[in-house]
Design an enzyme around this catalytic site. Sequence first.
Site, PDB file in Angstrom:
ATOM      1  N   HIS A 142      28.711  40.903  38.725  1.00 44.78           N
ATOM      2  CA  HIS A 142      29.917  42.507  39.217  1.00 44.78           C
ATOM      3  C   HIS A 142      29.317  43.009  38.367  1.00 44.78           C
ATOM      4  CE1 HIS A 142      33.272  45.270  38.006  1.00 44.78           C
ATOM      5  NE2 HIS A 142      33.811  44.114  39.171  1.00 44.78           N
ATOM      6  N   ASP A 219      30.713  35.451  32.419  1.00 50.01           N
ATOM      7  CA  ASP A 219      31.718  36.273  32.751  1.00 50.01           C
ATOM      8  C   ASP A 219      33.027  35.483  33.510  1.00 50.01           C
ATOM      9  OD1 ASP A 219      33.389  38.453  34.168  1.00 50.01           O
ATOM     10  OD2 ASP A 219      31.627  39.479  35.024  1.00 50.01           O
ATOM     11  N   GLN A 222      36.656  35.902  37.348  1.00 48.95           N
ATOM     12  CA  GLN A 222      37.178  35.593  38.523  1.00 48.95           C
ATOM     13  C   GLN A 222      37.414  33.708  37.865  1.00 48.95           C
ATOM     14  OE1 GLN A 222      38.711  37.521  40.415  1.00 48.95           O
ATOM     15  NE2 GLN A 222      37.873  39.394  40.382  1.00 48.95           N
ATOM     16  N   LYS A 245      43.685  39.903  36.084  1.00 47.85           N
ATOM     17  CA  LYS A 245      43.780  39.289  37.148  1.00 47.85           C
ATOM     18  C   LYS A 245      44.016  37.539  37.024  1.00 47.85           C
ATOM     19  CE  LYS A 245      39.460  41.419  37.501  1.00 47.85           C
ATOM     20  NZ  LYS A 245      39.467  42.788  38.834  1.00 47.85           N
ATOM     21  N   CYS A 383      32.299  46.709  43.653  1.00 47.33           N
ATOM     22  CA  CYS A 383      31.286  46.372  42.560  1.00 47.33           C
ATOM     23  C   CYS A 383      30.224  45.080  42.496  1.00 47.33           C
ATOM     24  CB  CYS A 383      32.744  46.558  41.524  1.00 47.33           C
ATOM     25  SG  CYS A 383      33.248  47.951  40.789  1.00 47.33           S
TER      26      CYS A 383
HETATM   27  C1  LIG Z   1      33.758  39.315  38.102  1.00 46.64           C
HETATM   28  C2  LIG Z   1      34.162  40.384  37.249  1.00 46.64           C
HETATM   29  N1  LIG Z   1      33.645  39.859  36.129  1.00 46.64           N
HETATM   30  C3  LIG Z   1      33.828  41.862  35.411  1.00 46.64           C
HETATM   31  C4  LIG Z   1      35.266  42.297  35.921  1.00 46.64           C
HETATM   32  C5  LIG Z   1      35.421  44.379  35.476  1.00 46.64           C
HETATM   33  O1  LIG Z   1      36.602  43.051  35.251  1.00 46.64           O
HETATM   34  P1  LIG Z   1      37.777  44.352  34.285  1.00 46.64           P
HETATM   35  O2  LIG Z   1      37.485  45.869  35.014  1.00 46.64           O
HETATM   36  O3  LIG Z   1      38.776  43.806  34.119  1.00 46.64           O
HETATM   37  O4  LIG Z   1      36.958  44.899  32.893  1.00 46.64           O
HETATM   38  C6  LIG Z   1      35.740  42.228  37.340  1.00 46.64           C
HETATM   39  C7  LIG Z   1      36.477  42.359  38.401  1.00 46.64           C
HETATM   40  O5  LIG Z   1      36.631  42.560  39.260  1.00 46.64           O
HETATM   41  C8  LIG Z   1      35.204  41.322  38.409  1.00 46.64           C
HETATM   42  O6  LIG Z   1      35.637  40.427  39.051  1.00 46.64           O
END
Ligand SMILES: Cc1ncc(COP(=O)(O)O)c(C=O)c1O
Length: 425
Positions: A142, A219, A222, A245, A383
């Site tokens: 992401h 990270d 998900q 999430k 993203c």
């Molecule tokens: C894999 C991953 N990393 C980071 C993020 C960013 O999360 P946040 O917008 O809650 O900071 C997301 C959000 O869709 C994500 O799916």
Amino acid sequence: MSAVIDISAAARASPVHSADGFDVMRIRADFPILKLEVGGKPLVYLDNAASSQMPQPVIDRMLRYRTTQHANINRAVHYLSEVATAEYESARQKIQRFINAREDREIIFTSGTTDGINLVMQGWGRKFIGAGDEIILTVLEHHSNIVPWQMLAAEKGATIRVAPINDTGELLVDDYEALFNERTRFVGIGHISNALGSINPVKEMIAFAHARDVPVLVDGAQAAPHLAIDVQDLDCDFYVFSGHKMCGPTGIGIVYGRAALLDEMQPFKGGGDMIRSVTFEKTTYNAIPHKFEAGTPPIAAAIGLGAAVDYLSTIGMPAIEAHEQALLRHATALVEGLADVRIIGTSKRKAAVLSFVVAGIHPHDVGTLLNQEGIAVRTGHHCAQPLLKRLGVTATSRASFAFYNTVAEVDALVAGIRGVQRVFA
Ligand SMILES: Cc1ncc(COP(=O)(O)O)c(C=O)c1O
């Protein structure tokens, strides 16, 4: 388009969707928003990878905090401040247990995954990464796990190296391993790809990095909502995720960090609560986790996240995973059977994310027409522009499932896609 299917009736007709008695209709009753109608159609919410919905116990817990427990934390000896502080710290302990961290001080509250990755970049990266050093990421990341490291690399004169995938969206582990050399300082990997659902072999990847003394950030944005996470078993150095999430509120997330690493990091933000003493000549910092929690935190949101992990734990992560995998299998089989629809991301190990393109129809049109049927999917680049570029697409439609979704909702999605194709026929 005509109405596709009566979700509530179909789901009521088959309330239990798995052999182990997972009662999805009882679970759905906890989520007030799932009773909504959109344009006269029952809401079919399949945008859980972007943000999931909150069950009544989480809403109630935050309301109870706001109506009977609110005060600022860590600052006063009065009753409400003590209650609020105890509840905030109790939420930290719930999260510690949820991911099996060794100590509660290894859990830092942040505003979400993005904030957490930036905290590690600023706190660890700016201190320990220098000119000529290399940071390994994967093409599945992401943007949140790309851009902060690029900013750091630009500032320090470091280099980003990117582990590739095959055409199904699986990480090429041998190629990842081949990226390591004596300049490798840090690894950042997504546990599960938000755009494709691919589950990375993070434990194996971490072991390889550790054998070369390279710390690893995972990270988990998900993964935490869908898998049982055990940070000790993974042996990761940092694990980050977002509350919104995983049935919690927005504005809250965590960084898990190994205590020894957190101790040696510099604080990300300066201000109240993160200090031990301040003079104009010199400031000394508080111990972890407070060193990283400057200012008044989102107290209600942290308590809400604590309630969310209680809620998920009551259902049980293995049961959640099993139900979601059943939905994914059902959806994949049906969508594979549709003419002119291609699933993007067919990794052998996948979470319940179904990205797809419909030949000749832009994903935004797919999303708009599905919305007319009450079906919420995500469309766009999710993203993850480098990933989509690697796969040769600029955008997909993405259905992402949660444990409160039903087989009937999958059927509605598939009927909806057929309806979209009829409109464009
Ligand atoms: C894999 C991953 N990393 C980071 C993020 C960013 O999360 P946040 O917008 O809650 O900071 C997301 C959000 O869709 C994500 O799916």
